[in-house]
Design an enzyme around this catalytic site. Structure first.
Site, PDB file in Angstrom:
ATOM      1  N   PHE A 149       0.864  -1.177   0.000  1.00 50.86           N
ATOM      2  CA  PHE A 149       0.000   0.000   0.000  1.00 50.86           C
ATOM      3  C   PHE A 149       0.898   1.224   0.000  1.00 50.86           C
ATOM      4  O   PHE A 149       1.559   1.517   0.994  1.00 50.86           O
ATOM      5  CB  PHE A 149      -0.946   0.050   1.205  1.00 50.86           C
ATOM      6  CG  PHE A 149      -1.855   1.247   1.144  1.00 50.86           C
ATOM      7  CD1 PHE A 149      -3.019   1.201   0.400  1.00 50.86           C
ATOM      8  CD2 PHE A 149      -1.532   2.421   1.791  1.00 50.86           C
ATOM      9  CE1 PHE A 149      -3.854   2.315   0.307  1.00 50.86           C
ATOM     10  CE2 PHE A 149      -2.351   3.538   1.711  1.00 50.86           C
ATOM     11  CZ  PHE A 149      -3.517   3.477   0.964  1.00 50.86           C
ATOM     12  N   ASP A 234       9.595   2.860   1.699  1.00 53.37           N
ATOM     13  CA  ASP A 234       8.416   3.652   2.021  1.00 53.37           C
ATOM     14  C   ASP A 234       8.151   3.530   3.518  1.00 53.37           C
ATOM     15  O   ASP A 234       7.604   2.540   3.987  1.00 53.37           O
ATOM     16  CB  ASP A 234       7.219   3.140   1.210  1.00 53.37           C
ATOM     17  CG  ASP A 234       5.944   3.927   1.494  1.00 53.37           C
ATOM     18  OD1 ASP A 234       5.904   4.676   2.490  1.00 53.37           O
ATOM     19  OD2 ASP A 234       4.967   3.769   0.728  1.00 53.37           O
ATOM     20  N   LYS A 263       2.849  11.428   6.872  1.00 57.33           N
ATOM     21  CA  LYS A 263       2.001  11.232   8.044  1.00 57.33           C
ATOM     22  C   LYS A 263       2.547  11.943   9.281  1.00 57.33           C
ATOM     23  O   LYS A 263       2.317  13.125   9.461  1.00 57.33           O
ATOM     24  CB  LYS A 263       1.774   9.737   8.280  1.00 57.33           C
ATOM     25  CG  LYS A 263       0.945   9.074   7.170  1.00 57.33           C
ATOM     26  CD  LYS A 263       0.498   7.700   7.539  1.00 57.33           C
ATOM     27  CE  LYS A 263      -0.241   6.993   6.399  1.00 57.33           C
ATOM     28  NZ  LYS A 263      -1.486   7.654   6.008  1.00 57.33           N
TER      29      LYS A 263
END
Length: 407
Positions: A149, A234, A263
């Site tokens: 994801f 990531d 984030k």
């Protein structure tokens, strides 16, 4: 002058109902309407309090409204919020210096969202492949892992293996090869002279906090180095203290060529993301080839700098390590008592619930009734990722609630 009447406060049920005709239905949130938050707690419009064990998918690693981050934002709001990159601003250099120092890399490409960081990394990797590695034009490939994801843009869902993320959004962007996660032999077989990069999550969050075998990341680093391609990690969910280290790759002492952050980098206040890399990689970009109106804006840079300062103390990494043992111990005690298995590192866990007891969504709803907020993922799995500011007592209380729900 006639003043408009003051609108009466609406209830949670009324607000949820009001969303249906005016908001796109691309989410299925739990039926809680948050109005206020502080630290590890949120409060709905009726004043009910909930312990937040999701932390905005790790965007709130430092809790809701951390005073240092709020202070940094307030001070910057009184000075300057946006210039665009058409001009310099007085906060960006310090942010980039601090983030490069924290990660042990050279240069920073500031963006806004995690998906923008991933898209930027794809562009940089391809350009590096053509200009440095010598891959023929338009033939560069990037190897990714199944179960990944990385975001929801058209290019990113092109290499997703989640059909719900892909169905109806084609045609898809070419240039990606998908291999099984945690399989070095399959990865090696997929790499060839056209490979620009290998793009992986050190821990797959959306897949259910899937942790690879010890040595996998070291193996990826060795393979990419031997093959002359880039390793892109990531760490948008796994990074910035979540796993007990600044970065998840730190558990194996691995340094990727490109690091993707987001984030928590915005402290739960503003969207901030970044590609951090060596000068030999990010140096391929030249003026006019890539950009973002809001990327690197002074408000984001001020908050991002405050986040870097918090992480530089090591306090949050230590908290995630110490409280991660409490989390692991609590989940071990529930294994066989409604929990069929779990994967945990630091203050991050994917918990598999016995399907006979219900779906992950059902368990999340039951926990909500207990005053604890979590989020389900595939099937009967729930994710636990509280703010790193959570106390031992709060964490144990949440685990007790899980035990009651499963019992």
């Amino acid at each position: 002058m006639t003043l408009a009447p003051v609108q009466a406060a609406r209830s949670s049920a009324e607000l949820i109902s009001a969303e249906t005709p005016v908001l796109a239905h691309n989410y299925h949130p739990l039926p809680v309407v948050v109005a206020r938050a502080e630290g590890t707690w949120v409060e709905d419009v009726e004043g009910r309090r909930y312990l937040d064990l999701l932390a905005g998918y790790s965007a709130l690693n430092f809790g809701h409204r951390h005073p240092d981050l709020i202070d940094a934002a307030h001070r910057q709001l009184d000075q300057l919020t946006l210039t665009s990159r058409a001009f310099h601003n007085d906060r960006l250099a310090g942010f980039a210096e601090g983030l490069a120092r924290l990660t042990g890399l050279d240069m920073v490409l500031p963006m806004n969202t995690g998906a923008e960081a991933v898209e930027s990394a794809v562009k940089v990797a391809r350009k590096w492949a053509y200009e440095v590695k010598g891959v023929p034009a338009d033939r560069a490939t990037i190897v990714v892992a199944d179960g990944n994801f990385h975001g929801r843009t058209t290019t990113i869902v092109s290499f997703s293996t989640d059909e719900s993320a892909r169905a109806g959004f084609g045609p898809f962007t070419p240039g990606f090869r998908v291999v099984p996660y945690n399989d070095l032999a399959a990865l090696e077989a997929a790499i060839d002279e056209t490979t620009a990069a290998v793009l992986l999550e050190p821990i797959q969050g959306e897949a259910g906090v899937v942790i690879p075998d010890d040595g996998y990341l070291t193996g990826v680093r060795d393979l990419t180095r031997r093959a002359g391609c880039l390793f892109i990690a990531d760490e948008i969910q796994s990074g910035l203290g979540r796993t007990g280290r600044t970065l998840a790759v730190d558990h194996e002492g691995v340094r990727p060529d490109m690091l993707l952050l987001g984030k928590a980098l915005g402290g739960g206040i503003v969207p901030v993301s970044a590609v951090v890399a060596g000068r030999d990689v990010l140096g391929v970009l030249r003026p006019g080839e890539h950009g973002s109106t809001f990327g690197g804006n002074p408000l984001s840079a001020a908050v991002g700098s405050a986040v870097v300062d918090l992480l530089a103390t090591g306090e949050f990494q230590r908290r995630a390590t110490d409280l991660g043992e409490v989390l692991r111990s609590g989940l071990e005690a529930l294994t066989g008592k409604g929990v069929t298995g779990f994967r945990a590192r630091g203050l991050w866990a994917g918990v598999d619930i016995d399907p006979a007891l219900g779906t992950g969504r059902h368990v999340s709803e039951l926990l909500m009734a207990e005053g604890v907020l979590v989020k389900d993922t595939h099937g009967s799995t729930i994710r636990i990722a509280p703010p790193l500011t959570i106390t031992r007592e709060e964490l144990e209380s949440a685990l007790d609630a899980l035990g009651r729900v499963l019992g």
